[in-house]
Structures are given as structure tokens and as C-alpha cells.
Write a protein that holds these residues in place. Sequence first.
Motif, PDB file in Angstrom:
ATOM      1  N   UNK A 217       0.821  -1.209   0.000  1.00  0.00           N
ATOM      2  CA  UNK A 217       0.000   0.000   0.000  1.00  0.00           C
ATOM      3  C   UNK A 217       0.856   1.260   0.000  1.00  0.00           C
ATOM      4  N   UNK A 218       1.863   1.309   0.868  1.00  0.00           N
ATOM      5  CA  UNK A 218       2.652   2.535   0.996  1.00  0.00           C
ATOM      6  C   UNK A 218       3.562   2.774  -0.200  1.00  0.00           C
ATOM      7  N   UNK A 223       4.395   5.962  -5.278  1.00  0.00           N
ATOM      8  CA  UNK A 223       4.425   6.157  -6.727  1.00  0.00           C
ATOM      9  C   UNK A 223       3.202   6.945  -7.201  1.00  0.00           C
ATOM     10  N   UNK A 224       2.023   6.585  -6.684  1.00  0.00           N
ATOM     11  CA  UNK A 224       0.784   7.193  -7.172  1.00  0.00           C
ATOM     12  C   UNK A 224       0.730   8.679  -6.863  1.00  0.00           C
ATOM     13  N   UNK A 259       0.858  25.179   1.009  1.00  0.00           N
ATOM     14  CA  UNK A 259       1.695  24.234   0.256  1.00  0.00           C
ATOM     15  C   UNK A 259       0.791  23.353  -0.603  1.00  0.00           C
ATOM     16  N   UNK A 260       0.382  23.851  -1.786  1.00  0.00           N
ATOM     17  CA  UNK A 260      -0.548  23.084  -2.613  1.00  0.00           C
ATOM     18  C   UNK A 260      -0.002  21.718  -3.033  1.00  0.00           C
ATOM     19  N   UNK A 261       1.310  21.614  -3.227  1.00  0.00           N
ATOM     20  CA  UNK A 261       1.901  20.336  -3.655  1.00  0.00           C
ATOM     21  C   UNK A 261       2.211  19.474  -2.422  1.00  0.00           C
ATOM     22  N   UNK A 262       1.172  19.049  -1.768  1.00  0.00           N
ATOM     23  CA  UNK A 262       1.307  18.284  -0.531  1.00  0.00           C
ATOM     24  C   UNK A 262       2.047  16.976  -0.747  1.00  0.00           C
ATOM     25  N   UNK A 263       1.923  16.408  -1.963  1.00  0.00           N
ATOM     26  CA  UNK A 263       2.491  15.081  -2.216  1.00  0.00           C
ATOM     27  C   UNK A 263       4.017  15.078  -2.174  1.00  0.00           C
ATOM     28  N   UNK A 264       4.649  16.250  -2.401  1.00  0.00           N
ATOM     29  CA  UNK A 264       6.117  16.311  -2.432  1.00  0.00           C
ATOM     30  C   UNK A 264       6.698  15.995  -1.056  1.00  0.00           C
ATOM     31  N   UNK A 265       6.077  16.520  -0.007  1.00  0.00           N
ATOM     32  CA  UNK A 265       6.595  16.336   1.346  1.00  0.00           C
ATOM     33  C   UNK A 265       5.879  15.224   2.106  1.00  0.00           C
ATOM     34  N   UNK A 266       5.003  14.490   1.422  1.00  0.00           N
ATOM     35  CA  UNK A 266       4.260  13.425   2.085  1.00  0.00           C
ATOM     36  C   UNK A 266       5.120  12.182   2.301  1.00  0.00           C
ATOM     37  N   UNK A 267       6.309  12.162   1.697  1.00  0.00           N
ATOM     38  CA  UNK A 267       7.168  10.976   1.799  1.00  0.00           C
ATOM     39  C   UNK A 267       7.569  10.694   3.240  1.00  0.00           C
ATOM     40  N   UNK A 498      14.310   5.491  -4.326  1.00  0.00           N
ATOM     41  CA  UNK A 498      12.936   5.675  -4.813  1.00  0.00           C
ATOM     42  C   UNK A 498      12.142   6.577  -3.879  1.00  0.00           C
ATOM     43  N   UNK A 499      12.424   6.475  -2.586  1.00  0.00           N
ATOM     44  CA  UNK A 499      11.726   7.322  -1.626  1.00  0.00           C
ATOM     45  C   UNK A 499      12.065   8.791  -1.850  1.00  0.00           C
TER      46      UNK A 499
END
Length: 616
Positions: A217-218, A223-224, A259-267, A498-499
Motif C-alpha cells: 500500500x505505501x 508512486x501514485x 503548500x498546494x503540492x502536498x504530495x512532495x513532502x508526504x514521503x 525511490x523514496x
Amino acid sequence: MTVLSFFRELYSLDTLDTRFTTSSSTPLKTVDGNSSKTVERDGKATPADTSPPRWRTPEFYIYLLVFLFCVPQMYWAVVQVSQPDSPSYSKYEPLLSPGWLFGRKVDNSDGQYAGFRDNIPVLAVLVIVHPLLRRAYERLFPSYTEVSNGSANPKAGVQSANQRLRYRLAFDFWSALVYIAALNGSSFLKIILILFINFKIGTTLPRNAIPTTTWVFNIVILFANELCQGYRYSAIGNILSVPAAAEWGKTLDSYGGLNPRWEVLFKITILRMISFNFDHYWALDRSRAGSPIEKKQLDPSALSERDRVAMPAPEWTFTSFRAYVAYILYPPLYLAGPIVTFNDYISQCTYQSPSISTRRTTLYGIRFLLTLFCMEFLQHTTYAVAISKVTSDWSVYTPFQLSMLAYFNLHIIWLKLMIPWRFFRLWALVDGIDPPENMIRCMSDNYSPFGFWRSWHRSFNRWTIRYIYIPMGGGPGGGQGRVRGILNMLAVFTFVAMWHDINLRLLMWGWLVTFFFVPEILATMAFPKSKWKTRPNTYRVLCGIGGVGNVLMMMAANLVGFAVGLDGLMGLVRGIIGSWQGAVFMLAACSTLFVGVQVMFEHREEEKRNGVRLKC
């Protein structure tokens, strides 16, 4: 207190992080605010098997002269190519911004650090307001008294500790929701949905299904998030082929928060999600054996760091969505870490770590400000980052200038990562949580790939060891064990690459780092220290030669991964060694590196003489 003693305390390892001066298995007991060693420790330091100090020997006086001559020359070489009369100044000048030091412009062209630097005023307000709001919350609901270590009434102490835990979790939960809503706007809903699915995986699936499902899942989310660019609501509406939904989606997308691009720092958040699920998975097995605190008769208010990390949190915290969200989205550590495991977070919410004191936190804050100023000084006087972004023809620089541009580029990378990590750790310390320090040593104080990895992003390194490396079988033992250890490291660094980002350059970095472990492993096998006890100086010289090779390989790997890429590195190498002058310079550079490595050796020996043994 003299100025010299103040700076000794300021730059001591104990001020940086008590984990460096205390064994991870040693309980922390009391706080003494008037001492630089504010944490009392059980047990005695092991006698150091070290050599006599060499600082005042003729050899090291020569090394001192080398340092006094070379270090200013190294810095000045980059300053020279950063002047307005430099041949390539007009090419990189558009990347420079107005500065505030010495009437010079500032090289704020690194997007990652610029995002932090430009928001320092807002973040500074948060460091003050967030802890003050917690104090106000505790005054409004004074239902528990502060827990004192070694309380005379154990039952009252445990009850008070449990109340402290519940109140901290409640505040962290609500403050996290407000923080994420302001930071990420309407994407708050996507974040909560991802967290909820992961929570269900970790708490409702059969125990044997948790590890595989958690990883699948993670990694899919990792990737998603990037491939789908954060799942824009308008894109979802278009997929549904509902015009009204697409319009609503555009409206929601317009509320992107700070921070609209939340996915960048979600790692970083993904690492905490995995930590929660695996800590729960291991707790399910250990819960059958009873409470380890009761079995070992430990003081829960003075656990060692190893016990805080390994001992399962109370069972109810694993089934509480509020506790889960409070941990995953804890505001001081949400954006960049350092990474704290779920068990450690719950333990510190229950009993504040004795390592936290007002004096140590104040000194740590002063040290952070000095580091921040150091970065500002470099950004105003050296433009290595901007130069590397626009230069394709490296022939305009001398071999010495090229090597120093690469070297200072790496220093900027080191500082741009260390400064945000220290800022967010400072925020957590002010708020009563002590996360691990991410950067142990200066970038220029590393001669071993193993040591470098342990001291760079240390909390991530510890995370990979706990959740990937050890479950896969751990490190090299002998024969097949060494091969397996290398393969395990390859798997770890593939995940790490990859992370960081899904691109070939970082995959190459991860594989290069793993490949560069091999020479150190082979050299350790070929030249075991035990066989050189009668010739320590010869062994030190051999290790110094190996250290020079390690330094060059580590610089190459990190330049590929985080600075100029493989093509840029090849251009730098051709520029440095593409002529006889470059070859002569390379020989001189290796000799200088040898001097630096010998000083590193002696620095570590000095630490051992003081009872500090770091594996880096």
C-alpha cells in the motif's frame, strides 16, 4: 563561565543530542539545569582502548600548517569565480536574488532550500505560538499534574502519566488537523483518506497480512502521489465524466493552502505510517508475554532510548485513530522530520524525556542560529549552486576551481538539509519531544561510507535498519552472510533512492553508494586491525589511503544523486584530470585529503578518550 568554556559546551555532542554521549541501553534519570552534562546516567564508561594524543606531535603540527594554508585557498577559489568580473557571471546572474550581506546578491537558486528560507518568519512564529497554545490548553484543562521522575507514589505517577498522554494526544490531534488544513488546504481530505486506509490495514487485517499489505500500500501511494500529481479534484471529476464534479473539483483545487503540492513532502509521512503499522504488528506478538516494563521492573519515566523504541505502546493507543493521527501529523515533525517511531512518540508523550532541559534547548537554538548564519554567509559569498545549474562548458575553470565548486556544492547540500532538520527538531524540543538529531558530523568529517550513512539523515538510517534491514536478515556475518548483507544494503538503498524521488539519477546514486561499500568491506577483511597491533602507525597510514579513496567515491556518488548528475560529474572529472596540470593537482588533492583523514582519525580517538564511541 569563560567564552571558551561556553563554546565548548555549545558545540559538545551532549548539547547536540544526548544519544551521542549515552548508550541506547542506558536509562536517563535526572535533569540538572546547571550542568552541561544535564542527564545522569547509570553505569560507568568503558575504559578507552585508545592511543596517546597526537595533537602536539610534529606530525600534527605539519597538518596544522596544511590546514592553515589550504582551507582559505579552498574557500577563496569559489569566491573568485563568484565575482561580477567572472567570465560566466552573466550566465548565472539571473539565478541570484537581492541579498542583505556585504552589498552582494544571494544564491537562493536551490528550490528545496529556498522554500524553507523564504518561510522562516512564518515558521519562527509557529515555534513560539504552537507551544504557547499547548500551555494555554493545559491551563484550561488542568486535570493532571506534571509527572516527576521517581515519584514517591507510583500509582499516582502512573495515573498522572496516562492523563498527560491523553491530553497531549488530544492537543496534538486537533492542532494537527488545523495545521494540515492551513498548510495543504482542500488536500486535507486526501491526506486523511490515505491515513485512514493505512490505519485500517494496520489494525483490522489478520496479523500475518499486515507486513505485506503495509509495504504494498505505501509503495503504491509513494508512486501514485507523484504520477497522479496529488490527485487533483478536477482530474477526478473529469474521470467521472460529470461536468458539475469537474467544476467543483476546480473550485476545491483553488484552495491549495500554503503548500498546494502536498504530495512532495508526504514521503516523510509514509515512513511514519509504516512505523505505526509495524510497531502494532510486533506489539500483537509481544502482548501475549505481558508487560515488558513489569517483567523487567523498569522505571517507565526513565526508560533508555532502546526501550522507548522497542517496547510496545499501550494497546489502546494502537486502536485509537486520534492517537494515530496525532503521531502521523505531529506539526513540528510533519514536513521534514526527524523521524520518531510510534512507540517512542507515545513514550515521550507519557513521560517527558529527561534529556530535555531549558539550558540544552537554548544552547541548541543558539547553535541552530549560528548554522543558519553560516549558510547565509556562504550563499552571499559563493555561488556554487547557481554556477552548477547553468554551466555546461567546464573548461573555463581551472582544475582547482572545478574541484572546489564540486566540494562547496556538497557543503551547500549538507547545510540545506541540516538546517531545516535542526529547525524542526528545535520546535519539537521546545514542545517537549526529543527526536534524534539527523546530522552528526560535518560533511568534511567523513572517511567511511558506513560512517557517512550513519551520520547523514540519521533518523532515516535508523528507520531503515529497524523496518527494512533487520527484518531482511541484517548485516554481513561471514561468507554467504557478507554477500547477503551487501544484497540487503542494495535493497535498502534502492528503497531510499525511490523514496527520495522516482528517477534514474537517484537510483544510480543508491546503487553507487552500495557499490562503494564493497571496497571498505574487502579492505576490512584483507587488513584486519587485530593483525596490525604491533604496527599501529603503518596501519593508520594504510587506513588513511583507504579513507582518501572512500572520500572521493562518496563525493562522486552524492554529486551524481543530488547535484550535477552523471553527465555533470563526467564533465567535472574531465575538466580536473584532462591535462597534466589536472593530474598534478589531483595528486596534491589526494595528499591533502590524506592529511584531513588523519585528523579525522585523531578526532575520533579524542572522542573515545572522553568516553564517546560513535559508529561513524
